[in-house]
Design a protein around this motif. Sequence first.
Motif, PDB file in Angstrom:
ATOM      1  N   ARG A  54       0.833  -1.208   0.000  1.00 48.66           N
ATOM      2  CA  ARG A  54       0.000   0.000   0.000  1.00 48.66           C
ATOM      3  C   ARG A  54       0.867   1.257   0.000  1.00 48.66           C
ATOM      4  NH1 ARG A  54      -5.090   1.656   1.388  1.00 48.66           N
ATOM      5  NH2 ARG A  54      -5.693   0.070  -0.142  1.00 48.66           N
ATOM      6  N   LYS A  55       1.964   1.227   0.764  1.00 46.08           N
ATOM      7  CA  LYS A  55       2.865   2.375   0.799  1.00 46.08           C
ATOM      8  C   LYS A  55       3.471   2.631  -0.576  1.00 46.08           C
ATOM      9  CE  LYS A  55       7.046   4.085   3.111  1.00 46.08           C
ATOM     10  NZ  LYS A  55       8.124   3.768   4.091  1.00 46.08           N
ATOM     11  N   SER A  58       0.712   3.897  -3.001  1.00 45.35           N
ATOM     12  CA  SER A  58       0.300   5.267  -2.696  1.00 45.35           C
ATOM     13  C   SER A  58       1.344   6.275  -3.160  1.00 45.35           C
ATOM     14  CB  SER A  58       0.061   5.423  -1.187  1.00 45.35           C
ATOM     15  OG  SER A  58      -0.982   4.584  -0.752  1.00 45.35           O
ATOM     16  N   VAL A 227      -4.530  -0.362  -4.707  1.00 46.81           N
ATOM     17  CA  VAL A 227      -5.326   0.828  -5.037  1.00 46.81           C
ATOM     18  C   VAL A 227      -6.039   0.720  -6.381  1.00 46.81           C
ATOM     19  CG1 VAL A 227      -3.950   2.393  -3.602  1.00 46.81           C
ATOM     20  CG2 VAL A 227      -3.317   2.030  -5.992  1.00 46.81           C
TER      21      VAL A 227
END
Length: 253
Positions: A54-55, A58, A227
């Motif tokens: 996710r990091k 993003s 995402v």
Amino acid sequence: MERETLFIAFSTQKGGVGKTAFTVLLSSYMHYLDGKSVAVIDCDFPQHSIMEMRKRDSELVINDPFYKRMAFNQFREISGKAYPVIGSKPADAIQDAEKLIAGSETKIDIIFFDLPGTMNSKGVVMTLREMDYIFSPVSADRLVLASTLSFASSLNENLISVGKSRIKALNLFWTMVDAREKTPLYDAYVDAIEELGLSVLKTHIPDTKRFRREMDETHRAFFRSTVFPPDRQLIKGTRVDELVTEIYQIINV
């Protein structure tokens, strides 16, 4: 009292068969393509692979105009945001999930749990017993099969069959299937598995490098992201769509 939110884990004792990959794939497929409200509790401590993904995702969306435009168009189309990914530890996972549900403005349909690959980690058994459904990826490799059957049989005998858990169903499913392997081999394995009182999904997931494709600076089509959904063209032939359909039938969604 029956929970409105389903707790689901892709869980096994054997690493390298895709429990984390399937957690991401199914979460993104269901949330972004099917409109389900999904969340992920990443309690595979200490690596927290999904949190790290996710990091990375993003940062690409924030810094790369190509992905920033993709995200804008997607979230405008689905009228929603990226699903939450919460870092936790196995012993704290259920409490963190309940906090997430209580703090959510809308109903969360499914929370997926990514757990460590060993029953010996503190809190793993306690968390597994709170799942509504468990799906265990397994390959035809004898070591993987033996380990997964030991894991599934232990859960079935010590928790499910004696009513000491919330678990409604535990299902194995074949992954990393080599097209050259003969169907009778899997039929024989299924017969042996069912003799242990365990169930196997009908969907077979082929061995393909497509599952490894993540977002990167090349902007090529990708399969794994927290995402965005998997690319529709890459989905073809992977049977991920068939797996999702079969899982929906089991969990009554």
